[in-house]
Design an enzyme around this catalytic site. Structure first.
Site, short mmCIF file in Angstrom:
data_model
loop_
_atom_site.label_atom_id
_atom_site.label_comp_id
_atom_site.label_asym_id
_atom_site.label_seq_id
_atom_site.Cartn_x
_atom_site.Cartn_y
_atom_site.Cartn_z
N LYS A 22 0.83 -1.21 0.00
CA LYS A 22 0.00 0.00 0.00
C LYS A 22 0.86 1.26 0.00
CE LYS A 22 -3.06 2.60 3.13
NZ LYS A 22 -2.11 3.54 3.76
N ASN A 23 1.83 1.33 0.91
CA ASN A 23 2.60 2.56 1.05
C ASN A 23 3.50 2.82 -0.17
OD1 ASN A 23 1.43 3.12 3.51
ND2 ASN A 23 3.06 2.17 4.71
N ARG A 97 -4.93 10.42 2.69
CA ARG A 97 -3.65 10.92 3.19
C ARG A 97 -2.59 10.96 2.10
NH1 ARG A 97 -2.16 14.07 7.34
NH2 ARG A 97 0.08 14.14 7.28
N ASP A 121 -5.91 8.26 8.83
CA ASP A 121 -6.07 7.66 10.15
C ASP A 121 -6.12 8.71 11.25
OD1 ASP A 121 -6.02 5.02 9.29
OD2 ASP A 121 -3.85 4.97 9.23
N ASP A 320 4.05 0.99 11.84
CA ASP A 320 2.78 0.39 11.44
C ASP A 320 2.57 -1.00 12.03
OD1 ASP A 320 1.99 2.59 10.04
OD2 ASP A 320 2.46 1.80 8.06
N MET A 342 6.23 7.63 17.28
CA MET A 342 5.87 8.56 16.22
C MET A 342 4.48 9.19 16.41
SD MET A 342 6.16 8.01 12.10
CE MET A 342 7.89 7.61 12.28
#
Length: 435
Positions: A22-23, A97, A121, A320, A342
């Site tokens: 996904k990223n 995002r 998110d 993540d 983070m």
């Protein structure tokens, strides 16, 4: 609002293949705007966030053809820049995002890029300063409409420069790299992110004609070129999904094989699970998780002090996966501190796990101490709501290990990052229905 109904307590078995990353997809798809020539991308995950970005590109005027499952061609030879000022774009861009990474390539090729304040998110503050400070250093003018929460950068010409990023932001680095590849002269980016997905983007840009050195390090050198051409690119498997399946196998005492994981790009992920006592076996390019019938024991530090698992920029552990590691720790033998550096809201989902009977002390917004049950007490089924993608999958893993039938609402959050997750889980024996 969609719902999963999960009958937990069943062992799973079989093989599962991770989706495309996904990223990585969010970066790579934005990069098609850098050239008027055809770009072919394979192994694109069929998930909500990625499909939203593909729709945005199509609304921008990019010609898109689907070649097959997960395979598309893109041709950005007639981009409609007027769409960027439309009310429709201000609405559509706000819900994703990853839309922030449209700005770099638009600025680089067309001299202007706009974006509404992105959503995504609810896991805490996610600053955009790194992105726009990089654009400004390349010569862009920044403006921000506070009433509409609308950002913009414009430049007649971008000029290469030296920059030291204030944080090793993955999306920030990607955005600045895409802006710099068509800038005049040399750009040096220090404290750059160096995640495998960022490396994938840089390698793709090089195949398109960009001149980038230092790929895989935190010091990138970019010589600007006049134009870029077309290419073909294939996504890596999604490392977060791979970690999710490792955690699922351990929590449900299941024997699973995760296929084609690209081991060399997993970094600390196998080691993090091994620290919790989970056996992670390498079989060629697959991961095999044997059945942990006797449970798994946390490895303390060599001086006997309690283990802390924390996120860090690559090659450290990705943030993540901390939600998933936390859930897995609830049934370990021993204690562990999960330190989410983070994002200050990402651990707030532990209240759902407490309802299920987990032993967790939330020390502050960034740290949680987990006292494992060692399977002496199973988690109890409950009704819960998914707050974000990773917490949602963590709760799903908890529900699959729990005794009884659990209900998870707001599963659209899970669908944002996981392709056909209920269908793939049923294929390995999970009792899960989408209501």
């Amino acid at each position: 609002m969609g719902t999963f109904r999960i009958e937990g307590g069943h062992q799973l078995t079989g093989e599962i293949t991770p989706q495309g990353a996904k990223n990585e997809a969010l970066q790579i798809l934005c990069a098609v705007l850098l050239t008027p020539e055809k770009v072919t991308i394979n192994n694109i995950p069929d998930i909500v966030d990625v499909n939203k970005l593909i729709d945005l590109l199509e609304d921008l005027g990019v010609k898109i053809q689907k070649k097959g499952p997960g395979s598309y061609t893109f041709k950005a030879d007639d981009v409609n820049l007027d769409y960027l000022q439309s009310d429709q774009f201000k609405q559509d861009g706000r819900g994703l995002r990853g839309s922030i990474m449209l700005v770099g390539p638009l600025l680089s090729r067309f001299g202007k890029g706009y974006i509404p304040k992105p959503g995504g998110d609810k896991i805490g503050r996610r600053r955009l300063d790194t992105h726009f400070e990089g654009f400004i250093k390349l010569g862009a003018t920044f403006r921000y409409n506070r009433e509409e929460y609308f950002y913009g950068v414009e430049a007649k010409k971008l000029v290469g420069t030296y920059m030291l990023l204030d944080e090793a932001s993955v999306t920030g680095t990607a955005n600045i790299v895409m802006a710099a590849v068509l800038a005049e002269g040399k750009t040096t980016i220090y404290n750059a992110a160096c995640e495998p997905y960022l490396q994938q983007l840089c390698k793709m840009l090089v195949r398109m004609g960009a001149k980038i050195s230092g790929i895989g390090s935190n010091l990138l050198h970019i010589e600007g070129v006049d134009s870029l051409g077309g290419t073909e690119h294939t996504m890596l498997p999604d490392m977060i999904e791979i970690g999710s399946w490792i955690g699922l196998a351990a929590m449900t005492k299941s024997e699973l094989t995760i296929k084609n994981v690209s081991w060399d790009d997993l970094g600390q992920i196998p080691l993090a699970f091994e620290k919790l006592g989970i056996t992670v076996e390498r079989q060629n390019d697959d991961i095999h998780i044997p059945r942990h019938d006797k449970g798994y024991q946390v490895q303390n530090y060599i001086d006997g002090s309690i283990l802390t698992i924390a996120d860090a920029p690559w090659p450290g552990l990705t943030p993540d996966l901390l939600s998933i590691l936390l859930v897995v720790a609830t049934q370990a033998k021993g204690e562990v501190v999960i330190h989410q550096k983070m994002f200050e809201s990402r651990l707030f989902f532990v209240d759902k796990l407490l309802d299920m009977g987990a032993k967790i002390i939330l020390c502050d917004p960034h740290r949680a101490t987990v006292i494992g049950h060692n399977f002496q007490s199973t988690l109890k089924a409950t009704v819960m709501t998914s707050p974000d993608i990773r917490a949602g999958v963590s709760l799903l893993i908890a529900a699959l290990s729990a005794r009884g039938t659990s209900t998870i609402h707001n599963i659209e959050q899970i669908d944002r990052g996981y392709e056909n997750i209920d269908g793939r889980l049923r294929a390995i024996g999970a009792k899960i229905d989408r209501v």
